[in-house]
Design a protein around this motif. Structure first.
Motif, short mmCIF file in Angstrom:
data_model
loop_
_atom_site.label_atom_id
_atom_site.label_comp_id
_atom_site.label_asym_id
_atom_site.label_seq_id
_atom_site.Cartn_x
_atom_site.Cartn_y
_atom_site.Cartn_z
N LEU A 1 2.07 -5.33 5.47
CA LEU A 1 3.03 -5.03 4.42
C LEU A 1 4.36 -4.75 5.12
CD1 LEU A 1 3.42 -4.54 1.36
CD2 LEU A 1 3.03 -2.12 1.79
N HIS A 2 5.28 -5.68 4.95
CA HIS A 2 6.59 -5.57 5.59
C HIS A 2 7.55 -4.88 4.62
CE1 HIS A 2 5.12 -8.50 8.56
NE2 HIS A 2 4.65 -9.17 7.52
N ILE A 3 8.27 -3.89 5.14
CA ILE A 3 9.24 -3.17 4.32
C ILE A 3 10.63 -3.41 4.92
CG2 ILE A 3 9.92 -0.95 3.38
CD1 ILE A 3 7.04 -0.04 3.70
N THR A 4 11.48 -4.06 4.15
CA THR A 4 12.81 -4.42 4.62
C THR A 4 13.84 -3.45 4.05
OG1 THR A 4 12.18 -6.74 4.72
CG2 THR A 4 14.54 -6.25 4.70
N ALA A 5 14.63 -2.88 4.93
CA ALA A 5 15.70 -1.94 4.53
C ALA A 5 15.20 -0.91 3.54
CB ALA A 5 16.90 -2.70 3.97
N LEU B 1 10.59 6.54 8.89
CA LEU B 1 11.68 5.60 9.08
C LEU B 1 12.99 6.20 8.59
CD1 LEU B 1 9.98 2.35 7.69
CD2 LEU B 1 10.25 3.00 10.09
N GLN B 2 14.06 5.74 9.17
CA GLN B 2 15.37 6.04 8.63
C GLN B 2 15.68 5.01 7.53
OE1 GLN B 2 15.85 9.38 10.17
NE2 GLN B 2 17.79 8.55 9.36
N GLU B 3 16.42 5.41 6.55
CA GLU B 3 16.82 4.49 5.50
C GLU B 3 17.45 3.25 6.13
OE1 GLU B 3 19.33 6.30 2.61
OE2 GLU B 3 19.39 4.53 1.32
N GLY B 4 16.97 2.07 5.71
CA GLY B 4 17.48 0.82 6.24
C GLY B 4 16.73 0.29 7.45
N GLU B 5 15.83 1.10 8.02
CA GLU B 5 15.08 0.69 9.22
C GLU B 5 13.80 -0.04 8.80
OE1 GLU B 5 13.75 4.01 11.49
OE2 GLU B 5 12.88 2.77 13.08
N SER B 6 13.77 -1.34 8.98
CA SER B 6 12.63 -2.16 8.57
C SER B 6 11.42 -1.95 9.48
CB SER B 6 13.02 -3.64 8.57
OG SER B 6 14.13 -3.86 7.70
N SER B 7 10.22 -2.12 8.91
CA SER B 7 8.99 -1.96 9.69
C SER B 7 7.83 -2.64 8.96
CB SER B 7 8.70 -0.48 9.91
OG SER B 7 7.63 -0.31 10.82
N SER B 8 6.65 -2.57 9.59
CA SER B 8 5.46 -3.18 9.00
C SER B 8 4.28 -2.23 9.07
CB SER B 8 5.10 -4.46 9.75
OG SER B 8 6.10 -5.43 9.61
N LEU B 9 3.43 -2.31 8.05
CA LEU B 9 2.18 -1.58 8.00
C LEU B 9 1.05 -2.58 8.17
CD1 LEU B 9 4.28 0.26 6.56
CD2 LEU B 9 2.49 0.90 4.95
N ASN B 10 0.00 -2.16 8.86
CA ASN B 10 -1.11 -3.07 9.16
C ASN B 10 -2.37 -2.67 8.42
OD1 ASN B 10 -3.68 -3.46 11.18
ND2 ASN B 10 -2.36 -5.25 11.11
N CYS B 11 -3.14 -3.67 8.00
CA CYS B 11 -4.45 -3.46 7.39
C CYS B 11 -5.42 -4.46 8.01
CB CYS B 11 -4.36 -3.67 5.88
SG CYS B 11 -5.95 -3.71 5.02
N SER B 12 -6.38 -3.95 8.78
CA SER B 12 -7.40 -4.81 9.37
C SER B 12 -8.68 -4.68 8.56
CB SER B 12 -7.67 -4.39 10.82
OG SER B 12 -6.51 -4.54 11.60
N TYR B 13 -9.37 -5.80 8.36
CA TYR B 13 -10.56 -5.74 7.52
C TYR B 13 -11.70 -6.53 8.12
CZ TYR B 13 -8.99 -10.32 5.83
OH TYR B 13 -8.59 -11.62 5.75
N THR B 14 -12.91 -6.08 7.80
CA THR B 14 -14.14 -6.78 8.15
C THR B 14 -15.01 -6.81 6.91
OG1 THR B 14 -14.02 -5.89 10.40
CG2 THR B 14 -16.11 -6.87 9.71
#
Lengths: 116, 115
Positions: free
Chosen positions: B73-77, B13-26
């Motif tokens: 897990l959402h990462i903002t800015a 990511l570029q600094e300030g570019e928000s994104s999300s990480l995923n975790c799927s579980y069983t």
């Protein structure tokens, strides 16, 4: 802030030798764990320890492994006869037992074990 | 057997570019889902615990959410200091219906934030 400590930070040993990895959990914690992480792979559970006995162990934790809480502060993992595939980072963790039994584990910095 | 799968494996990511990480579980019976941060050569550092679907937790630029099948897990800015591997782990009941705290981890998402 209390933390889990581990010694040594790096251990190099010859195949077939015994090693003891040491951990000092957070002082008021009651559950203790060992995990390992082979380079580039997932963190894997080895064993949990509560009330001076093993409460759960994985298939990895065979007769070559043992754990001990020799006094009120230390928690050790012994590998009796090391193999090349035992090379990994070993993490100790501890947690405070709360009502309901679900709460976070705090990890130490790890011991890197290299078996030659 | 409990399984945890994280995606993507790596995220730049570029600094300030928000994104999300995923975790799927069983799992057979979820007792708790945990997020940890791991820096190279260090032990996992605790971030969040989530217990039930619909729960959300926040800490600085991080926000964790939980559904019945996955967690985000959402990462903002983000900032460069957020660069690390983020680990998801579950605690579930064992075959005997009890839980002694065993954590099953995913393989992690390596996050790199460029200035």
């Amino acid at each position: 802030e209390p933390e889990v400590t581990q010694t040594p930070s790096h251990q190099v040993t010859q195949m077939g030798q015994e090693v003891i990895l040491r951990c000092v959990p957070i002082s008021n914690h009651l559950y203790f764990y060992w995990y390992r992480q082979i380079l580039g792979q997932k963190v894997e559970f080895l064993v949990s320890f509560y009330n001076n006995e093993i409460s759960e162990k994985s298939e990895i934790f065979d007769d070559q492994f043992s754990v001990e809480r020799p006094d009120g502060s230390n928690f050790t993992l012994k590998i009796r006869s090391t193999k090349l595939e035992d090379s990994a980072m070993y993490f100790c963790a501890s947690r405070l037992r709360l009502a309901g039994g679900v709460n976070e584990q705090f990890f130490g910095p790890g011991t890197r074990l290299t078996v030659l | 057997e409990d399984q945890v799968t994280q995606s993507p494996e790596a995220l730049r990511l570029q600094e300030g570019e928000s994104s999300s990480l995923n975790c799927s579980y069983t799992v057979s019976g979820l007792r708790g889902l945990f997020w940890y941060r791991q820096d190279p050569g260090k032990g996992p550092e605790f971030l969040f615990t989530l217990y039930s679907a619909g729960e959300e937790k926040e800490k600085e630029r991080l926000k964790a959410t939980l559904t019945k099948k996955e967690s985000f897990l959402h990462i903002t800015a983000p900032k460069p200091e957020d660069s690390a591997t983020y680990l998801c782990a579950v605690q579930a009941v064992n075959a005997g219906g009890t839980s002694y705290g065993k954590l099953t981890f995913g393989q992690g998402t390596i996050l790199t934030v460029h200035p």
